[in-house]
Design a protein around this motif. Structure first.
Motif: not given
Length: 288
Positions: A46-48, A16-24, A272-278
């Motif tokens: 795995w952080l994209g 996931s790209v979303g899991l690597r976000s640096e937005d506090p 791509r930075d979304a978190l598709p949790r469902q």
């Protein structure tokens, strides 16, 4: 060299790209998502994108067993000494939880891009000198030379955007011991036209990058397969789509081809930075 890592990452993980976000403002959301992914039974995250050790920290702190790896950290963006220092810091606080995934990126994305194989060898030399153990780093290896490097100087390979046929050849090149953990895009869509459209939209950027297109050509695809967003044959080889049984079967073709672990990336047309949790829950259910 990598038996312990194989045991730790398990059979399936999330890319996931979303899991690597640096937005506090997103740190709580990321921690909550990571904790749920652990509960769902995934063995690794795995952080994209061009990720780094610092991106793994909030996810590791929010979980107790998950391995978190970069997929990948560009060798052009971080000096070996800095990577080693960040690795050592994480190892001191959370031993065994972080894996350094490295790659050479692409000429279009890195101004410094020169002699990538030699640069990667020199980078590994620098990590050796700084004390980063070979069994805690992985290479995003596609071609024969880099796969041999992943075999000899890392714990294995984390290839991106590959086919089951590539996985079989990578397994042969690596031998039995190293970890082989390919990424696989998953489209949770049963309609062929809709599924392939989502996959083509996702693939468009990668078809401009020679490292990937050359790899496709090495593995039996033609220039015609690369036109118009990719042929059906290319799309169907690179992505799992269809009903749950079809998706599970496609994922298992990678395992049957020699993958120890498959890193699943949801492709759904969202940013791509979304978190598709469902979607992650659905995947966990069909893999159970």
């Amino acid at each position: 060299m990598s038996d312990a890592l194989k045991d730790t990452v398990g059979r399936y993980g999330i890319w996931s790209v979303g899991l690597r976000s640096e937005d506090p403002a997103r740190q709580g959301e990321l921690a909550e998502a990571a904790a749920e992914l652990e509960q769902l039974g995934y063995g690794a995250l795995w952080l994209g994108g061009n990720s780094a050790a610092r991106n793994a920290v909030p996810l590791i702190e929010a979980t107790s067993t998950l391995t978190v790896g970069t997929s990948i950290q560009s060798i052009w963006e971080h000096e070996p000494a800095d990577s080693a220092a960040a690795f050592a810091d994480l190892e001191a606080t959370h031993p065994g939880r972080f894996t350094l995934g490295l790659g050479v990126s692409h000429a279009k994305l890195a101004d410094q891009y020169r002699r990538p194989y030699s640069a990667l060898v020199a980078y590994l030399d620098g990590l050796d000198a700084a004390g980063v153990p070979a069994n805690r780093r992985l290479l995003a290896a596609l071609g024969p030379k880099s796969l041999k490097l992943a075999r000899d100087r890392a714990a294995g390979s984390i290839p991106y955007l590959v086919t089951a046929e590539h996985t079989a050849q990578a397994r042969e090149a690596l031998g039995e011991a190293p970890l082989l953990a390919p990424e696989l895009g998953v489209v949770l869509e049963t309609d062929p036209d809709s599924a392939r459209t989502l996959a083509r939209d996702f693939l468009a950027m990668y078809l401009t990058l020679p490292n990937y297109t050359n790899n496709f050509l090495r593995h039996g695809f033609t220039e015609d397969d690369l036109k118009d967003g990719g042929s059906d044959r290319l799309i169907d080889a690179l992505f799992a789509w269809g009903d749950e049984a079809s998706i599970r079967a496609r994922i298992e073709t990678f395992r049957d081809a020699g993958a120890d672990h498959v890193a699943l990336q949801v492709v759904d047309g969202e940013p791509r930075d979304a978190l598709p949790r469902q979607a992650w829950r659905t995947l966990a259910s069909l893999l159970a």
